[in-house]
Write a protein that holds these residues in place. Structure first.
Motif, PDB file in Angstrom:
ATOM      1  N   TYR A  53       0.720  -1.122  -0.099  1.00 40.13           N
ATOM      2  CA  TYR A  53       0.003  -0.055   0.122  1.00 40.13           C
ATOM      3  C   TYR A  53       0.848   1.325  -0.008  1.00 40.13           C
ATOM      4  O   TYR A  53       0.371   2.151  -0.511  1.00 40.13           O
ATOM      5  CB  TYR A  53      -1.004  -0.216   1.068  1.00 40.13           C
ATOM      6  CG  TYR A  53      -2.102  -1.039   0.880  1.00 40.13           C
ATOM      7  CD1 TYR A  53      -2.269  -2.304   1.483  1.00 40.13           C
ATOM      8  CD2 TYR A  53      -3.229  -0.871   0.022  1.00 40.13           C
ATOM      9  CE1 TYR A  53      -2.937  -3.077   1.460  1.00 40.13           C
ATOM     10  CE2 TYR A  53      -3.976  -1.787  -0.438  1.00 40.13           C
ATOM     11  CZ  TYR A  53      -4.239  -3.118   0.257  1.00 40.13           C
ATOM     12  OH  TYR A  53      -4.937  -3.680  -0.015  1.00 40.13           O
ATOM     13  N   MET A  56       1.606   1.799  -3.423  1.00 39.36           N
ATOM     14  CA  MET A  56       0.497   2.389  -4.328  1.00 39.36           C
ATOM     15  C   MET A  56       0.244   3.806  -4.129  1.00 39.36           C
ATOM     16  O   MET A  56      -0.118   4.692  -4.933  1.00 39.36           O
ATOM     17  CB  MET A  56      -0.616   1.571  -3.876  1.00 39.36           C
ATOM     18  CG  MET A  56      -1.903   1.456  -4.904  1.00 39.36           C
ATOM     19  SD  MET A  56      -3.422   1.041  -4.304  1.00 39.36           S
ATOM     20  CE  MET A  56      -3.127  -0.924  -4.754  1.00 39.36           C
ATOM     21  N   ARG A  57       0.484   4.231  -2.950  1.00 35.99           N
ATOM     22  CA  ARG A  57       0.181   5.632  -2.294  1.00 35.99           C
ATOM     23  C   ARG A  57       1.273   6.310  -2.992  1.00 35.99           C
ATOM     24  O   ARG A  57       0.988   7.518  -3.673  1.00 35.99           O
ATOM     25  CB  ARG A  57       0.605   5.806  -0.797  1.00 35.99           C
ATOM     26  CG  ARG A  57      -0.584   5.333  -0.079  1.00 35.99           C
ATOM     27  CD  ARG A  57      -0.293   5.847   1.576  1.00 35.99           C
ATOM     28  NE  ARG A  57      -0.787   4.402   2.399  1.00 35.99           N
ATOM     29  CZ  ARG A  57      -0.177   3.699   3.252  1.00 35.99           C
ATOM     30  NH1 ARG A  57       1.149   3.916   3.419  1.00 35.99           N
ATOM     31  NH2 ARG A  57      -0.779   2.854   4.137  1.00 35.99           N
ATOM     32  N   VAL A  89     -10.351   2.608  -3.448  1.00 34.77           N
ATOM     33  CA  VAL A  89      -9.355   3.417  -2.278  1.00 34.77           C
ATOM     34  C   VAL A  89      -8.630   4.535  -2.594  1.00 34.77           C
ATOM     35  O   VAL A  89      -8.237   5.275  -1.717  1.00 34.77           O
ATOM     36  CB  VAL A  89      -8.322   2.248  -1.560  1.00 34.77           C
ATOM     37  CG1 VAL A  89      -9.537   1.018  -1.100  1.00 34.77           C
ATOM     38  CG2 VAL A  89      -7.584   1.611  -2.617  1.00 34.77           C
ATOM     39  N   ASP A  90      -8.640   4.986  -4.056  1.00 34.57           N
ATOM     40  CA  ASP A  90      -7.974   6.109  -4.296  1.00 34.57           C
ATOM     41  C   ASP A  90      -8.740   7.396  -3.990  1.00 34.57           C
ATOM     42  O   ASP A  90     -10.068   6.994  -3.562  1.00 34.57           O
ATOM     43  CB  ASP A  90      -7.630   6.163  -5.719  1.00 34.57           C
ATOM     44  CG  ASP A  90      -8.922   5.983  -6.680  1.00 34.57           C
ATOM     45  OD1 ASP A  90      -8.961   5.315  -7.663  1.00 34.57           O
ATOM     46  OD2 ASP A  90      -9.594   7.054  -6.564  1.00 34.57           O
ATOM     47  N   GLU A 107      -9.651   3.740   2.399  1.00 37.07           N
ATOM     48  CA  GLU A 107      -8.947   4.845   1.938  1.00 37.07           C
ATOM     49  C   GLU A 107      -7.390   4.663   2.093  1.00 37.07           C
ATOM     50  O   GLU A 107      -6.852   4.312   2.944  1.00 37.07           O
ATOM     51  CB  GLU A 107      -9.589   6.167   2.446  1.00 37.07           C
ATOM     52  CG  GLU A 107     -10.866   6.400   2.309  1.00 37.07           C
ATOM     53  CD  GLU A 107     -11.302   7.602   2.950  1.00 37.07           C
ATOM     54  OE1 GLU A 107     -12.048   7.507   3.927  1.00 37.07           O
ATOM     55  OE2 GLU A 107     -10.767   8.739   2.304  1.00 37.07           O
ATOM     56  N   LEU A 108      -6.771   4.645   0.684  1.00 36.65           N
ATOM     57  CA  LEU A 108      -5.408   4.352   0.659  1.00 36.65           C
ATOM     58  C   LEU A 108      -4.618   5.304   1.178  1.00 36.65           C
ATOM     59  O   LEU A 108      -3.548   4.936   2.047  1.00 36.65           O
ATOM     60  CB  LEU A 108      -5.024   4.414  -1.038  1.00 36.65           C
ATOM     61  CG  LEU A 108      -3.736   4.143  -1.403  1.00 36.65           C
ATOM     62  CD1 LEU A 108      -3.420   2.647  -0.881  1.00 36.65           C
ATOM     63  CD2 LEU A 108      -3.565   4.376  -3.042  1.00 36.65           C
ATOM     64  N   PRO A 149      -3.252  -0.247   7.239  1.00 38.02           N
ATOM     65  CA  PRO A 149      -3.800   0.575   6.235  1.00 38.02           C
ATOM     66  C   PRO A 149      -5.404   0.505   6.476  1.00 38.02           C
ATOM     67  O   PRO A 149      -5.878  -0.461   7.081  1.00 38.02           O
ATOM     68  CB  PRO A 149      -3.599  -0.353   4.957  1.00 38.02           C
ATOM     69  CG  PRO A 149      -2.239  -1.317   5.094  1.00 38.02           C
ATOM     70  CD  PRO A 149      -2.267  -1.263   6.657  1.00 38.02           C
ATOM     71  N   ILE A 151      -7.860   0.307   5.183  1.00 38.36           N
ATOM     72  CA  ILE A 151      -8.532  -0.550   3.963  1.00 38.36           C
ATOM     73  C   ILE A 151      -9.308  -1.824   4.550  1.00 38.36           C
ATOM     74  O   ILE A 151      -8.932  -2.409   5.636  1.00 38.36           O
ATOM     75  CB  ILE A 151      -7.194  -1.082   3.019  1.00 38.36           C
ATOM     76  CG1 ILE A 151      -6.430  -0.115   2.780  1.00 38.36           C
ATOM     77  CG2 ILE A 151      -7.883  -2.043   2.074  1.00 38.36           C
ATOM     78  CD1 ILE A 151      -6.829   0.597   1.383  1.00 38.36           C
TER      79      ILE A 151
END
Ligand code: APR
Length: 235
Positions: A53, A56-57, A89-90, A107-108, A149, A151
Motif C-alpha cells: 500500500y 500504491m500511495r 481506495v484512491d 481509503e489508501l 492501512p 483498507i
C-alpha cells in the motif's frame, strides 16, 4: 433536485492510469490478492502489506490525476444532488471535487491505530513516527500504537455498506460505473434501487445486469459525458 447516486469501481480510475483488479494485466494478476488484500495475509506478513500500500500511495500521488469521468460527476452537481459510493481506495473523486464520497473498501491515503481503530490518520501525517506516505510495521501513532492501512481486507466486514444501501434506496437515478460486479456486498447495491429509479451502467465490458438497467458500453470518460447529455435532455 433529483438525487443521483453513483456506485463506482476501479474502472473509473483506469483512464487516470490506475490498474483495475481483474482486467488482463490487472493488480490481481501481479499480486496474489489473498496475500496482499486479506486479513489472513496481513496477519501473516504485515511488512509486505505495508509495502504494497505504501508503493500504491507513492504511485498515486506522483502520477495519477482525476480524469474527465471524475470531473463529469462533479459537473453533474450543478443539476443534481450527487452522492458517490466508491469501492475504490484512491482519492480521485475527492481530488476532482465531489462533495459527498463514501468509501466502501477504505481509503489508501489513511491508516488507523491497530489498538483503537477509531483513531484514523490522513497521510502524510506529522503525528506519526513516519511522516510521509510510507508506513511499516514499526510506524507508531502518538499513543505509541502500531498502525495498519485503513483498507477493508477480504474477510473483514464492510461497515459502510448499510449507509451506502440507504443512499441507493433514496436514489432517483443510480449510475454504476466501472465495476465487474463480482465482489459482494458492493455488487448487491444495485438491488437496493427503488423500482421507480432510473439505473445506468457505464462499462466498456459490462457484466450482465437486469434488463431495466440502461447499459452504456463505453469507457467512463465517454460514458459519463453521454450520460450527462441524456440526463439533461430528459430533465
Ligand atoms: N472505464 C470504465 N470501466 C472500465 C474501464 C474504463 N476505462 N476499464 C475497465 N473498466 C471496467 C472493466 O470492464 C471491469 O468491469 O472496470 C471494471 C473493473 O473491474 P474490477 O477490476 O473487478 O474492479 P472492481 O469491480 O472495482 O473490484 C471490486 O474487488 O479486489 C476488490 O476491493 C477491491 O474494490 C475492489 C473490488
Amino acid at each position: 433536485m433529483k438525487k443521483l447516486v453513483v456506485s463506482s469501481g476501479a474502472g473509473i480510475s483506469a483512464e487516470s492510469g490506475m490498474m483495475t483488479y481483474r482486467d488482463a494485466g490487472g493488480l490481481w494478476d501481479k499480486y496474489p490478492v489473498m496475500q496482499v488484500a486479506s486479513a489472513e495475509g496481513f496477519a501473516a506478513d504485515p511488512s509486505l502489506i505495508h509495502q504494497f500500500y505504501s508503493n500504491m500511495r507513492q504511485k498515486m500521488q506522483a502520477t495519477v490525476q482525476p480524469n474527465a469521468a471524475h470531473l463529469g460527476l462533479v459537473d453533474l452537481e450543478r443539476d443534481f444532488d450527487v452522492h458517490i459510493i466508491t469501492q475504490n481506495v484512491d482519492d480521485l473523486h475527492e481530488r476532482a471535487g465531489s462533495s459527498h464520497v463514501l468509501h466502501l473498501h477504505g481509503e489508501l491515503m489513511k491508516v488507523r491505530s491497530m489498538r483503537h481503530p477509531e483513531r484514523v490518520y490522513q497521510l502524510p501525517c506529522d503525528q506519526l513516527t513516519d511522516k510521509g506516505l510510507v508506513t511499516t510495521v514499526d510506524t507508531r501513532d502518538p499513543y505509541g500504537d502500531p498502525v495498519r492501512p485503513h483498507i477493508v481486507f477480504f474477510g473483514e466486514s464492510v461497515p459502510e455498506f448499510e449507509p451506502a444501501a440507504q443512499l441507493v434506496q433514496q436514489a432517483d437515478i443510480l449510475v454504476v460505473i466501472g465495476t465487474s460486479l463480482v465482489v459482494y456486498p458492493a455488487a448487491a447495491l444495485i438491488q437496493y434501487a427503488p423500482s421507480k429509479a432510473q439505473i445506468y451502467y457505464i462499462d466498456p465490458n459490462p457484466a450482465s445486469v437486469p434488463s431495466r438497467v440502461h447499459v452504456i458500453a463505453k469507457k467512463a470518460t465517454e460514458g459519463v459525458a453521454e450520460l450527462a447529455k441524456l440526463l439533461r435532455e430528459g430533465q
